[in-house]
Design a protein around this motif. Structure first.
Motif, mmCIF file in Angstrom:
data_model
loop_
_atom_site.group_PDB
_atom_site.id
_atom_site.type_symbol
_atom_site.label_atom_id
_atom_site.label_comp_id
_atom_site.label_asym_id
_atom_site.label_seq_id
_atom_site.Cartn_x
_atom_site.Cartn_y
_atom_site.Cartn_z
ATOM 1 N N ILE A 14 -15.782 2.381 -9.490
ATOM 2 C CA ILE A 14 -16.795 1.631 -10.232
ATOM 3 C C ILE A 14 -16.143 1.151 -11.514
ATOM 4 O O ILE A 14 -15.686 1.950 -12.325
ATOM 5 C CB ILE A 14 -18.041 2.482 -10.521
ATOM 6 C CG1 ILE A 14 -18.684 2.930 -9.208
ATOM 7 C CG2 ILE A 14 -19.041 1.693 -11.377
ATOM 8 C CD1 ILE A 14 -19.814 3.913 -9.355
ATOM 9 N N ARG A 15 -16.082 -0.163 -11.668
ATOM 10 C CA ARG A 15 -15.431 -0.765 -12.818
ATOM 11 C C ARG A 15 -16.474 -1.003 -13.892
ATOM 12 O O ARG A 15 -17.093 -2.059 -13.949
ATOM 13 C CB ARG A 15 -14.738 -2.082 -12.426
ATOM 14 C CG ARG A 15 -13.818 -1.952 -11.227
ATOM 15 C CD ARG A 15 -12.550 -1.183 -11.576
ATOM 16 N NE ARG A 15 -11.796 -0.779 -10.411
ATOM 17 C CZ ARG A 15 -10.700 -1.365 -9.989
ATOM 18 N NH1 ARG A 15 -10.211 -2.414 -10.600
ATOM 19 N NH2 ARG A 15 -10.071 -0.895 -8.924
ATOM 20 N N GLY A 16 -16.722 0.013 -14.685
ATOM 21 C CA GLY A 16 -17.637 0.054 -15.815
ATOM 22 C C GLY A 16 -18.562 -1.110 -16.016
ATOM 23 O O GLY A 16 -18.788 -1.907 -15.150
ATOM 24 N N GLU A 17 -19.039 -1.164 -17.187
ATOM 25 C CA GLU A 17 -20.008 -2.176 -17.591
ATOM 26 C C GLU A 17 -19.279 -3.477 -17.895
ATOM 27 O O GLU A 17 -18.606 -3.592 -18.891
ATOM 28 C CB GLU A 17 -20.760 -1.680 -18.831
ATOM 29 C CG GLU A 17 -21.733 -2.645 -19.407
ATOM 30 C CD GLU A 17 -23.048 -2.742 -18.648
ATOM 31 O OE1 GLU A 17 -23.405 -1.817 -17.916
ATOM 32 O OE2 GLU A 17 -23.702 -3.764 -18.798
ATOM 33 N N VAL A 18 -19.382 -4.435 -17.007
ATOM 34 C CA VAL A 18 -18.833 -5.760 -17.241
ATOM 35 C C VAL A 18 -19.790 -6.469 -18.195
ATOM 36 O O VAL A 18 -21.009 -6.368 -18.029
ATOM 37 C CB VAL A 18 -18.710 -6.539 -15.912
ATOM 38 C CG1 VAL A 18 -18.183 -7.937 -16.157
ATOM 39 C CG2 VAL A 18 -17.836 -5.788 -14.939
ATOM 40 N N ASP A 19 -19.278 -7.142 -19.207
ATOM 41 C CA ASP A 19 -20.147 -7.760 -20.222
ATOM 42 C C ASP A 19 -21.274 -8.576 -19.600
ATOM 43 O O ASP A 19 -22.439 -8.348 -19.880
ATOM 44 C CB ASP A 19 -19.330 -8.660 -21.160
ATOM 45 C CG ASP A 19 -18.532 -7.842 -22.152
ATOM 46 O OD1 ASP A 19 -17.571 -8.402 -22.695
ATOM 47 O OD2 ASP A 19 -18.859 -6.664 -22.364
ATOM 48 N N GLY A 36 -15.269 -1.357 -1.917
ATOM 49 C CA GLY A 36 -15.146 -1.338 -3.363
ATOM 50 C C GLY A 36 -13.914 -2.107 -3.776
ATOM 51 O O GLY A 36 -13.255 -2.721 -2.936
ATOM 52 N N PRO A 37 -13.594 -2.062 -5.038
ATOM 53 C CA PRO A 37 -14.325 -1.423 -6.121
ATOM 54 C C PRO A 37 -15.563 -2.228 -6.490
ATOM 55 O O PRO A 37 -15.658 -3.408 -6.190
ATOM 56 C CB PRO A 37 -13.313 -1.425 -7.267
ATOM 57 C CG PRO A 37 -12.513 -2.660 -7.047
ATOM 58 C CD PRO A 37 -12.402 -2.777 -5.538
ATOM 59 N N TRP A 38 -16.468 -1.554 -7.174
ATOM 60 C CA TRP A 38 -17.721 -2.161 -7.603
ATOM 61 C C TRP A 38 -17.615 -2.605 -9.052
ATOM 62 O O TRP A 38 -17.163 -1.852 -9.907
ATOM 63 C CB TRP A 38 -18.878 -1.165 -7.438
ATOM 64 C CG TRP A 38 -19.164 -0.967 -5.991
ATOM 65 C CD1 TRP A 38 -18.605 -0.050 -5.160
ATOM 66 C CD2 TRP A 38 -20.015 -1.771 -5.185
ATOM 67 N NE1 TRP A 38 -19.065 -0.225 -3.889
ATOM 68 C CE2 TRP A 38 -19.938 -1.278 -3.866
ATOM 69 C CE3 TRP A 38 -20.848 -2.854 -5.448
ATOM 70 C CZ2 TRP A 38 -20.667 -1.829 -2.820
ATOM 71 C CZ3 TRP A 38 -21.573 -3.406 -4.405
ATOM 72 C CH2 TRP A 38 -21.477 -2.894 -3.110
ATOM 73 N N PHE A 39 -18.046 -3.816 -9.310
ATOM 74 C CA PHE A 39 -18.130 -4.354 -10.669
ATOM 75 C C PHE A 39 -19.602 -4.288 -11.061
ATOM 76 O O PHE A 39 -20.442 -4.970 -10.486
ATOM 77 C CB PHE A 39 -17.582 -5.781 -10.707
ATOM 78 C CG PHE A 39 -16.103 -5.810 -10.488
ATOM 79 C CD1 PHE A 39 -15.238 -5.851 -11.564
ATOM 80 C CD2 PHE A 39 -15.566 -5.751 -9.200
ATOM 81 C CE1 PHE A 39 -13.859 -5.849 -11.377
ATOM 82 C CE2 PHE A 39 -14.198 -5.751 -8.999
ATOM 83 C CZ PHE A 39 -13.344 -5.798 -10.085
ATOM 84 N N MET A 45 -32.583 -6.675 -14.723
ATOM 85 C CA MET A 45 -31.975 -6.077 -13.535
ATOM 86 C C MET A 45 -30.582 -5.571 -13.842
ATOM 87 O O MET A 45 -29.939 -6.002 -14.795
ATOM 88 C CB MET A 45 -31.899 -7.091 -12.402
ATOM 89 C CG MET A 45 -30.974 -8.260 -12.669
ATOM 90 S SD MET A 45 -30.936 -9.395 -11.257
ATOM 91 C CE MET A 45 -30.208 -10.843 -12.044
ATOM 92 N N SER A 46 -30.130 -4.651 -12.986
ATOM 93 C CA SER A 46 -28.744 -4.221 -12.934
ATOM 94 C C SER A 46 -28.161 -4.771 -11.641
ATOM 95 O O SER A 46 -28.870 -4.877 -10.631
ATOM 96 C CB SER A 46 -28.637 -2.697 -12.917
ATOM 97 O OG SER A 46 -29.092 -2.154 -14.127
ATOM 98 N N VAL A 47 -26.867 -5.102 -11.687
ATOM 99 C CA VAL A 47 -26.204 -5.673 -10.517
ATOM 100 C C VAL A 47 -24.844 -5.009 -10.347
ATOM 101 O O VAL A 47 -24.143 -4.743 -11.328
ATOM 102 C CB VAL A 47 -26.027 -7.204 -10.671
ATOM 103 C CG1 VAL A 47 -25.135 -7.769 -9.585
ATOM 104 C CG2 VAL A 47 -27.371 -7.911 -10.656
#
Length: 178
Positions: free
Chosen positions: A170-175, A31-34, A55-57
């Protein structure tokens, strides 16, 4: 090292539950995950026809190799959907990154590689193509243009992973994947 594509830069996993998979990798210290819930593509084609694939990535690095988790969010045609519909889940593709996308794309086509799906994220310098090599290699080969903002973002993910202390896994929702 491939004389055609260069070094492997990413391993892509197609999954049914991206949240559970991020946590599985976090438990292994990766991690961390983007995370981007709704990836917006500029265009996406599957076997030469437009597809409204959603999709989600999630992206993270393990050393120099980026790990990509992909969860299809609809039933639109894609190699991701094919993979899950065949009853599989897990490693679906390996990727090679390039600053000279068009030359590598043209070379692969000239060598007989066939595009399964392709698209773009973040403009002309965000192109990607997945070559349908599964019957030959047991996985898909992806090439991805990193000559623009996407390459800068990938570099940032690698840098953050090098000093990650386990916080904010987990680094939230990246635009977008810029």
């Amino acid at each position: 090292m491939s004389r055609i594509f260069g070094g492997i830069t990413q391993m892509g996993y197609v999954v049914r539950d991206i949240n559970a998979e991020m946590h599985r990798w976090i438990a292994q210290g990766v991690g961390p995950w983007f995370y981007v819930h709704d990836v917006e593509t500029d265009y996406f084609t599957y076997r030469g026809s437009d597809s409204p694939m959603k999709m989600s990535v999630a992206l993270a690095n393990s050393g120099d190799v980026q790990i990509e988790l992909i969860q299809p969010r609809n039933d639109a045609p894609s190699l991701y959907r094919e993979f899950l519909d065949s009853g599989r889940e897990g490693l679906q593709h390996i990727a090679y990154w390039t600053d000279n996308y068009q030359a590598l794309y043209d070379k692969a086509l000239a060598l007989g590689y066939e595009v399964g799906h392709e698209g773009s994220i973040g403009g002309e310098l965000g192109r990607f193509a997945y070559f349908d090599t599964e019957k030959t290699f047991g996985h898909i080969i992806e090439i991805s243009d990193i000559s623009g903002p996407k390459g800068q973002f990938f570099h940032y993910i690698r840098e953050v992973a090098q000093t990650w202390d386990g916080s904010e896994p987990i680094r939230g929702e990246v635009d977008k994947l810029a």
